[in-house]
Design an enzyme around this catalytic site. Structure first.
Site, PDB file in Angstrom:
ATOM      1  N   GLU A 107     -28.048 -25.256  27.535  1.00  0.00           N
ATOM      2  CA  GLU A 107     -28.596 -24.050  26.875  1.00  0.00           C
ATOM      3  C   GLU A 107     -27.479 -23.067  26.558  1.00  0.00           C
ATOM      4  OE1 GLU A 107     -31.896 -22.365  29.076  1.00  0.00           O
ATOM      5  OE2 GLU A 107     -32.709 -24.350  29.562  1.00  0.00           O
ATOM      6  N   HIS A 115     -25.778 -20.017  30.288  1.00  0.00           N
ATOM      7  CA  HIS A 115     -25.953 -18.751  29.568  1.00  0.00           C
ATOM      8  C   HIS A 115     -24.849 -17.835  30.079  1.00  0.00           C
ATOM      9  CE1 HIS A 115     -29.778 -19.909  27.815  1.00  0.00           C
ATOM     10  NE2 HIS A 115     -30.184 -20.313  28.994  1.00  0.00           N
ATOM     11  N   ASN A 149     -32.170 -29.059  35.821  1.00  0.00           N
ATOM     12  CA  ASN A 149     -31.570 -28.072  34.919  1.00  0.00           C
ATOM     13  C   ASN A 149     -31.605 -26.679  35.552  1.00  0.00           C
ATOM     14  OD1 ASN A 149     -30.598 -27.575  32.126  1.00  0.00           O
ATOM     15  ND2 ASN A 149     -32.493 -26.391  31.867  1.00  0.00           N
ATOM     16  N   GLU A 180     -34.786 -24.677  37.091  1.00  0.00           N
ATOM     17  CA  GLU A 180     -34.583 -23.412  37.804  1.00  0.00           C
ATOM     18  C   GLU A 180     -35.292 -23.316  39.148  1.00  0.00           C
ATOM     19  OE1 GLU A 180     -35.545 -20.263  35.064  1.00  0.00           O
ATOM     20  OE2 GLU A 180     -33.922 -20.788  33.712  1.00  0.00           O
TER      21      GLU A 180
HETATM   22  C1  XIL Z   1     -36.324 -18.925  26.706  1.00  0.00           C
HETATM   23  C2  XIL Z   1     -36.599 -18.980  25.217  1.00  0.00           C
HETATM   24  O1  XIL Z   1     -35.374 -19.025  24.527  1.00  0.00           O
HETATM   25  C3  XIL Z   1     -37.371 -17.762  24.797  1.00  0.00           C
HETATM   26  O2  XIL Z   1     -37.794 -17.891  23.450  1.00  0.00           O
HETATM   27  C4  XIL Z   1     -38.587 -17.576  25.682  1.00  0.00           C
HETATM   28  O3  XIL Z   1     -39.184 -16.376  25.375  1.00  0.00           O
HETATM   29  C5  XIL Z   1     -38.200 -17.583  27.136  1.00  0.00           C
HETATM   30  O4  XIL Z   1     -37.507 -18.765  27.440  1.00  0.00           O
HETATM   31  N1  XIL Z   1     -33.863 -20.840  30.739  1.00  0.00           N
HETATM   32  C6  XIL Z   1     -34.595 -21.852  30.168  1.00  0.00           C
HETATM   33  C7  XIL Z   1     -35.145 -21.677  28.808  1.00  0.00           C
HETATM   34  O5  XIL Z   1     -34.700 -22.937  30.746  1.00  0.00           O
HETATM   35  O6  XIL Z   1     -36.376 -22.350  28.652  1.00  0.00           O
HETATM   36  C8  XIL Z   1     -35.316 -20.227  28.455  1.00  0.00           C
HETATM   37  O7  XIL Z   1     -35.732 -20.155  27.084  1.00  0.00           O
HETATM   38  C9  XIL Z   1     -34.046 -19.491  28.718  1.00  0.00           C
HETATM   39  C10 XIL Z   1     -33.649 -19.550  30.156  1.00  0.00           C
END
Ligand code: XIL
Length: 486
Positions: free
Chosen positions: A280, A252, A215, A171
């Site tokens: 993810e 997401h 990522n 990110e």
């Molecule tokens: C999220 C987890 O799912 C949660 O449990 C935590 O509180 C916050 O992080 N992008 C990412 C992940 O790369 O690591 C994140 O995971 C979601 C967004």
């Protein structure tokens, strides 16, 4: 989609508020061999991992160590998935809460379970502005540089040889602004934009056998500024020889927000010479709309040879970081949702992953219709067809076995262009090791194997193949192999 339907930064504290804003926060991965072998020729596989393995892909889930005392959770993970990403346990705040003091207990719990099941493991994540311990913020530039390298060395070193792919930087790009704008963070402020490159170079040195991924979220739309920025960075890294092997699309999403050019987007990244992983994936919604969205994402991956796997960000809606959006494949009682069946069917319909990576030019025409293929799943023997790396592919076949040992032939095939020099890599599921090798040159040892051409068989004409062979200790295994050529 110019907006970012995603939680802008996955930080733990921010999740509750951001979730409300998520019109669609919207990623994936897996090891398939053992499961694939159990699917009879021509039959549809009955689990996500086995279905993905038929085309040489993995299907993984994010797992939280804190839920591993829930037996249904672990049973569902073991049954359905052949890959894993620790959801929080490998992040900087978990692994190095104070400077120089490393803790791996929770992550190790996930890793050892995954290893005992022969699963692929994605490492997540090394350098990220979130879930970063506060001590990092107080460092001077030179201290931050050495702390970052030290963190990468220690965490990757601890898991050396066990990780399929690492999210080296997570990110780093901003959600708004011109193409190529990075998010302001302690890393950009003190190290400048070059921190990404520095992290990737350090990561390659720390574990040369792990794939190194960039990522991010909101890079699902082929034409979005953020996507263009990441695309340009990878192109630049490739041109300058900065090590990078893969891009992770977190994905997401929500049912209505799967970009129409999602497959085209995967193809344009693959055409840069990197693997693409959906890392993810979760898609808010329910019923047939959610199932359709999951189907489209799955088909977009299986239509692109270098899309090597999908990871869903959790198993059950109950434990999802977006539980209010019910974004996963299993409901709160671990029942399979409509989306589950859509994904399983799409994986079973995938054609074997044999063709060379496409050379589509970035982002022009609308995405082609996703996988039209409805035929039964392909025969799985002798080994799942591997993802294609670079201009070549490799398939391992067991030709003989005996108690405590076996012999294999590896076919290395050139794609649509001739290959001059090749390197084949794989990771043994557990305990295997090469005892003798011919027609190739082995480097390194341990569970991750790297074999390059012998002096006389590096050149392969377009569409042709060569083979090398080996005998090995342990029980016969045909792991997924990747092939790259310079
Ligand atoms: C999220 C987890 O799912 C949660 O449990 C935590 O509180 C916050 O992080 N992008 C990412 C992940 O790369 O690591 C994140 O995971 C979601 C967004």
């Amino acid at each position: 989609m110019g907006e970012n339907p995603l939680p802008a930064d996955g930080g733990r504290r921010l999740v509750g508020t951001r979730r409300l804003l998520v019109a669609g926060a919207l990623g994936v991965l897996g090891t398939a061999t053992a499961l694939a072998a159990s699917v009879p020729a021509g039959a549809a596989a009955g689990t996500l991992g086995a279905a993905a393995a038929q085309s040489g892909r993995y299907y993984g889930a994010a797992i939280a160590a804190g839920h591993m005392n829930d037996s249904t959770y672990v049973a569902t993970w073991d049954r359905e998935f052949n890959a894993v990403t620790p959801e929080n346990e490998m992040k900087w705040d978990a692994t190095e809460p104070s400077r120089g003091s490393f803790r791996f207990t929770s992550a190790d719990q996930i890793v050892s379970h995954a290893q005992s099941k022969g699963m692929k493991i994605r490492g997540h994540t090394l350098v990220w502005h979130n879930q970063l311990p506060s001590w990092v913020g107080g460092l001077s530039a030179s201290d931050l540089r050495s702390a970052m390298t030290n963190h990468i060395n220690n965490v990757m070193g601890h898991y050396k040889g066990k990780i399929y792919a690492w999210d080296v930087v997570n990110e780093a790009f901003a959600d708004g602004g011109a193409v190529g704008t990075l998010r302001s963070s302690v890393f950009t402020q003190k190290l400048g934009n070059g921190f990404i490159e520095e992290a990737f170079r350090a990561a390659r040195a720390a574990d040369p056998n792990a794939k190194l991924c960039y990522n991010d979220y909101n890079i699902d739309d082929a034409n979005a500024n953020k996507t263009r920025g990441v695309y340009n960075m990878i192109k630049d890294f490739k041109a300058r020889g900065v090590p990078i092997d893969c891009v992770g699309l977190q994905s997401h999403l929500s049912s209505g927000s799967v970009p129409s050019n999602y497959q085209q987007n995967i193809a344009q990244f693959a055409a840069l010479g990197v693997d693409v992983q959906i890392t993810e994936l979760d898609i808010g919604g329910s019923g047939s709309a959610q199932a359709d969205a999951y189907r489209r994402v799955t088909q977009a991956c299986t239509a692109v040879p270098r899309c090597t796997g999908i990871t869903v960000w959790g198993i059950t809606d109950k434990y999802s970081w977006r539980s209010g959006d019910t974004p996963l494949l299993f409901d709160g009682n671990f029942n399979k949702k409509q989306a589950y069946t859509a994904v399983l069917d799409a994986l079973n319909a995938a054609t074997p992953n044999t063709s060379p990576s496409p050379t589509t030019s970035p982002n022009t025409s609308p995405s082609p219709t996703t996988s039209p293929n409805t035929s039964p799943s392909p025969n799985t023997s002798p080994s799942p067809t591997p993802p294609v790396g670079g201009a070549c592919s490799a398939t391992i076949e067991t030709t003989n076995s005996w108690p405590g040992g076996f012999q294999s032939t590896v076919t290395v095939r050139a794609g649509s262009s001739a290959v001059n020099g090749w390197t084949v890599k794989w990771t043994w599921p557990s305990g295997q090791s090469i005892s003798s090798l011919w027609n190739g040159t082995q480097s390194g040892s341990g569970s991750s194997v790297t074999v390059s051409n012998a002096p006389y068989n590096g050149s392969i004409a377009a569409g042709s193949s060569t083979t090398f062979g080996f005998t090995a200790n342990g029980s016969a295994a045909t792991p997924t192999a990747t092939c790259t050529s310079p």
